[in-house]
Design an enzyme around this catalytic site. Structure first.
Site, mmCIF file in Angstrom:
data_model
loop_
_atom_site.group_PDB
_atom_site.id
_atom_site.type_symbol
_atom_site.label_atom_id
_atom_site.label_comp_id
_atom_site.label_asym_id
_atom_site.label_seq_id
_atom_site.Cartn_x
_atom_site.Cartn_y
_atom_site.Cartn_z
ATOM 1 N N GLN A 100 71.619 -47.593 25.279
ATOM 2 C CA GLN A 100 72.707 -47.935 26.334
ATOM 3 C C GLN A 100 72.875 -49.495 26.234
ATOM 4 O O GLN A 100 73.848 -50.004 27.175
ATOM 5 C CB GLN A 100 72.269 -47.768 27.630
ATOM 6 C CG GLN A 100 71.894 -46.203 27.773
ATOM 7 C CD GLN A 100 71.876 -45.840 29.216
ATOM 8 O OE1 GLN A 100 71.712 -46.699 29.946
ATOM 9 N NE2 GLN A 100 71.709 -44.470 29.636
ATOM 10 N N ARG A 156 69.942 -52.394 28.723
ATOM 11 C CA ARG A 156 71.601 -52.544 28.583
ATOM 12 C C ARG A 156 71.875 -54.037 27.801
ATOM 13 O O ARG A 156 72.818 -54.267 27.802
ATOM 14 C CB ARG A 156 72.032 -52.531 29.829
ATOM 15 C CG ARG A 156 71.639 -51.104 30.314
ATOM 16 C CD ARG A 156 72.662 -50.731 31.577
ATOM 17 N NE ARG A 156 72.275 -49.448 32.012
ATOM 18 C CZ ARG A 156 71.311 -48.900 32.658
ATOM 19 N NH1 ARG A 156 70.710 -49.675 33.735
ATOM 20 N NH2 ARG A 156 71.246 -47.358 32.911
ATOM 21 N N GLY A 169 64.436 -48.608 42.855
ATOM 22 C CA GLY A 169 64.787 -48.005 43.981
ATOM 23 C C GLY A 169 64.256 -46.709 44.653
ATOM 24 O O GLY A 169 63.937 -46.161 45.696
ATOM 25 N N GLU A 170 64.019 -45.721 43.558
ATOM 26 C CA GLU A 170 63.192 -44.547 43.570
ATOM 27 C C GLU A 170 61.766 -44.581 44.106
ATOM 28 O O GLU A 170 60.916 -43.843 44.262
ATOM 29 C CB GLU A 170 63.445 -43.891 42.478
ATOM 30 C CG GLU A 170 64.681 -43.033 42.506
ATOM 31 C CD GLU A 170 65.970 -43.782 42.622
ATOM 32 O OE1 GLU A 170 66.208 -44.876 41.759
ATOM 33 O OE2 GLU A 170 66.829 -43.496 43.468
ATOM 34 N N TRP A 201 69.915 -52.947 40.138
ATOM 35 C CA TRP A 201 69.397 -52.786 38.994
ATOM 36 C C TRP A 201 70.149 -52.663 37.915
ATOM 37 O O TRP A 201 69.808 -52.764 36.700
ATOM 38 C CB TRP A 201 68.573 -51.259 38.871
ATOM 39 C CG TRP A 201 69.554 -49.983 39.162
ATOM 40 C CD1 TRP A 201 69.597 -49.497 40.658
ATOM 41 C CD2 TRP A 201 70.241 -49.271 38.269
ATOM 42 N NE1 TRP A 201 70.432 -48.458 40.628
ATOM 43 C CE2 TRP A 201 70.639 -48.346 39.475
ATOM 44 C CE3 TRP A 201 70.838 -49.362 37.241
ATOM 45 C CZ2 TRP A 201 71.795 -47.342 38.831
ATOM 46 C CZ3 TRP A 201 71.628 -48.542 36.752
ATOM 47 C CH2 TRP A 201 72.185 -47.547 37.432
ATOM 48 N N ASP A 240 71.931 -40.667 47.716
ATOM 49 C CA ASP A 240 71.568 -41.326 46.318
ATOM 50 C C ASP A 240 72.741 -42.008 45.965
ATOM 51 O O ASP A 240 73.016 -42.214 44.763
ATOM 52 C CB ASP A 240 70.590 -40.912 45.576
ATOM 53 C CG ASP A 240 70.397 -41.715 44.492
ATOM 54 O OD1 ASP A 240 69.832 -42.927 44.715
ATOM 55 O OD2 ASP A 240 69.931 -41.105 43.211
ATOM 56 N N ASP A 253 73.883 -44.940 45.060
ATOM 57 C CA ASP A 253 73.642 -46.544 44.787
ATOM 58 C C ASP A 253 75.252 -47.338 44.802
ATOM 59 O O ASP A 253 76.023 -46.605 44.095
ATOM 60 C CB ASP A 253 72.974 -46.303 43.386
ATOM 61 C CG ASP A 253 71.610 -45.999 43.428
ATOM 62 O OD1 ASP A 253 71.208 -45.106 44.041
ATOM 63 O OD2 ASP A 253 70.850 -46.658 42.457
ATOM 64 N N ARG A 262 79.720 -44.576 42.881
ATOM 65 C CA ARG A 262 78.951 -43.422 42.773
ATOM 66 C C ARG A 262 79.629 -42.241 43.700
ATOM 67 O O ARG A 262 79.325 -40.978 43.209
ATOM 68 C CB ARG A 262 77.457 -43.442 43.043
ATOM 69 C CG ARG A 262 76.731 -44.301 41.976
ATOM 70 C CD ARG A 262 75.931 -43.155 41.063
ATOM 71 N NE ARG A 262 75.110 -43.864 40.214
ATOM 72 C CZ ARG A 262 73.715 -43.791 40.775
ATOM 73 N NH1 ARG A 262 72.974 -43.132 41.589
ATOM 74 N NH2 ARG A 262 72.667 -44.487 39.999
ATOM 75 N N ASN A 305 78.326 -43.459 36.928
ATOM 76 C CA ASN A 305 77.004 -43.961 37.104
ATOM 77 C C ASN A 305 77.187 -45.353 36.400
ATOM 78 O O ASN A 305 78.181 -46.011 36.583
ATOM 79 C CB ASN A 305 76.219 -42.992 36.244
ATOM 80 C CG ASN A 305 74.695 -43.319 36.519
ATOM 81 O OD1 ASN A 305 73.843 -44.124 36.166
ATOM 82 N ND2 ASN A 305 74.174 -42.594 37.451
HETATM 83 CA CA CA Z 1 69.057 -44.332 42.892
#
Ligand code: CA
Length: 591
Positions: free
Chosen positions: A87, A137, A198-199, A263, A323, A325, A350, A417
């Site tokens: 990515q 990235r 975050g998860e 992130w 979720d 984000d 998102r 995303n």
């Molecule tokens: Ca998330």
């Protein structure tokens, strides 16, 4: 060469050795070169092709007329058994390309021939906790250093000629769920990074380091109640509690494990001297455990790069329960209205809404849906706050029984995303890689445990249409009008770039790198790269010719989290290739 800041003897000897290598020029990426990256065409020294992240190139050698003759000049395999999602966006300096690959690897490549010059492998521990594939990235360049973040939450600076480690710094505890996947950002001599996690109930933070030696300069937590610090002359100085009192927008102790991880990294606007970052979901996902707005989760933040203080914030999804984000890139751009120049910034969230903000103060200018179906909100109010449809919030669990399941759109992987959109200074349009999908989502009981997934939710993502999920859209930020769309069978997961040659480039999971007419959306070229394209394409000029490069390699979050969509793409092959294209010389002359 600028290496006066390096003190360790082994560093000096490594740099001196590099200087003696034949063909190695005095090379140092400066703050000025980073500021100028948006207009220079012979190098790319920032993620985003310019600090504002517009991903626009002023090059026009390649046009809608001649792009049909664009063809590969070289390709390089990342090799090994390590494939999965690729990515990154390549950077280019003095004929050398610097790019990251999956599993925290860095490659330096001769941009003319594709010959590998060196490779660095971070040799990750077994207990890393990446939520969403082992991706990276891209790098930052500064001085003679190539700097990137690793899946075990370290920053690593490599010598640009040898790939040898110059410094390495632990940013956070990977055993608690922290990792780094974004490209770092260099602004005014400071290296800025966020963190992922975050998860896992981490506490999100944005930090600045001295790029020359890895010393921490400031830290800014992104969850309300945590103290920020500036580090100066060996002293730690308090720099204000982030977002006011602990627990003001969080119940009890939940702010201590509140997520809000920035992130995806961020960008910088030189006109306002602001860092623009986004933050992820509040933790856990089950929103019934944390009544309140849960600042600064699912927000965009503007920070002062000197000390990390928060100048303004805009929360896209207060009290998020899906979720959603808020990490997607906030891209600075100016437009004219009523005889005035509006200093704006745009983001495609998102949650399905496209927001235009005043980037001087974070005030909401306008917002509109950019996908066909949004169920969780009825719209936005005059301040840009969502008007919730309470019947579409997944219900509270009761003891061991899960809560009421609802079908929500967009899905948690987002109307858009991570994959960056592009803004054309010629058409005034944003080119947005979006996806049409929804999800069954429900809540479950959950308690925080260090290093364990902290969701309290279950889910199944489903396509909304039989024949497509991905939609590349051209959107007018002044009106909200969709000027054109191009559908794609699989969900789009790659970055977008646009050029003065009236072209828009992006790739798809089916393996094609594609070019579109920026004004009309007509597809004018495509090339099969052998695996899904999730990378962000770049273009630059070398020896009077225009080059295009992109990474190919299927993976990322969709095969891991995509539910019924993952089934749709389960036969797509993995890969790990870096492709570079240009027009044949004799054909350029004819145009
Ligand atoms: Ca998330």
């Amino acid at each position: 060469m600028k290496h006066s800041g390096f003190r360790k003897p082994f560093v000096l000897s490594a740099l001196c050795a590099a200087m003696l290598l034949p063909g190695v020029s005095a090379w140092a990426v400066t703050d000025q070169e980073i500021l100028d990256d948006v207009k220079t065409t012979d190098q790319i020294v920032t993620n985003g092709m310019g600090l504002q992240g517009q991903r626009y190139s002023p090059l026009s050698i390649l046009t809608t007329d001649n792009v049909k003759d664009l063809r590969p000049v070289w390709t390089l395999s990342f090799g090994g058994e390590k494939q999965r999602g690729q990515q990154a966006q390549p950077l280019i300096k003095d004929g050398v390309m610097y790019v990251t690959a999956s599993y925290s690897r860095v490659f330096a490549v001769d941009a003319r021939t594709g010959k590998e010059l060196w490779q660095y492998d971070a040799r990750l521990p077994d207990d890393i906790r990446p939520c969403c594939d082992v991706i990276n990235r891209g790098v930052a360049l500064y001085g003679d250093l190539v700097i990137f973040g690793t899946l075990d939450a370290k920053l690593v600076a490599l010598n640009k000629d040898t790939g040898k480690v110059v410094w390495r710094k632990n940013v956070a505890d990977h055993k608690a769920g922290y990792s780094i996947t974004a490209a770092p950002l260099v602004v005014n001599g400071k290296l800025i990074t966020g963190v992922s996690g975050g998860e896992f109930g981490v506490v999100g933070k944005i930090e600045a380091y001295d790029p020359k030696n890895g010393e921490l300069l400031w830290t800014r937590p992104t969850v309300e109640g945590h103290m920020g610090y500036v580090y100066k002359d060996g002293k730690k100085i308090e720099n204000g509690i982030s977002g006011g009192e602990a627990g003001k927008t969080w119940p009890g102790d939940l702010w201590k494990t509140g997520g809000a991880a920035p992130w995806l990294g961020g960008y910088y606007d030189p006109e306002t001297n602001l860092l623009l970052f986004g933050t992820g979901n509040p933790a856990p996902w089950n929103s019934h455990l944390r009544p309140g707005d849960n600042l600064y989760s699912s927000s965009r933040l503007a920070l002062n790069p000197d000390d990390g203080s928060i100048t303004w914030h805009f929360q896209t999804t207060p009290h998020d329960g899906w979720d959603f984000d808020g990490v997607n890139e906030l891209v600075s751009f100016n437009y004219q209205e009523g005889g005035k120049t509006i200093k704006a910034a745009a983001t495609a969230d998102r949650n399905g809404f496209f927001y235009v903000l005043d980037r001087t103060n974070g005030k909401f200018i306008r917002g509109f849906p950019f996908v066909d179906k949004i169920t969780w909100a009825k719209g936005l109010d005059k301040n840009g706050r969502p008007i919730y449809d309470d019947s579409n919030r997944p219900g509270a669990p009761s003891g061991a029984d899960k809560g009421k399941s609802v079908f929500s759109a967009p899905a948690f992987l987002g109307a858009k995303n991570w994959m960056p959109m592009a803004y054309s200074q010629d058409t005034g349009l944003f080119y947005v890689p979006s996806n049409e999908w929804g999800m069954d989502i429900w809540n479950e009981d959950i308690a925080y445990k260090k290093g364990a997934a902290y969701l309290g939710s279950g889910f199944t993502i489903k396509p909304l249409n039989e024949d497509y999920i991905g939609v590349l859209r051209a959107i007018d930020p002044k009106t909200g009008k969709e000027v054109w769309r191009q559908k794609n069978y699989a969900p789009l997961w790659g970055g977008v770039m646009t050029t003065k040659g009236n072209l828009v480039f992006t790739g798809n999971p089916e393996g094609f790198l594609q070019a579109f007419n920026a004004k009309t959306g007509d597809k004018v070229w495509e090339f099969q790269t052998g695996s899904g394209v999730l990378g962000s394409p770049v273009t630059w000029e070398m020896d009077g010719e225009q080059y295009v490069s992109v990474l190919s390699g299927w993976g990322g979050a969709v095969p891991l989290w995509g539910g019924e969509v993952a089934k749709r793409v389960k036969n797509f092959n993995q890969g790990g290739m870096l492709w570079t294209f240009k027009l044949p010389k004799d054909l350029v002359a004819k145009h």
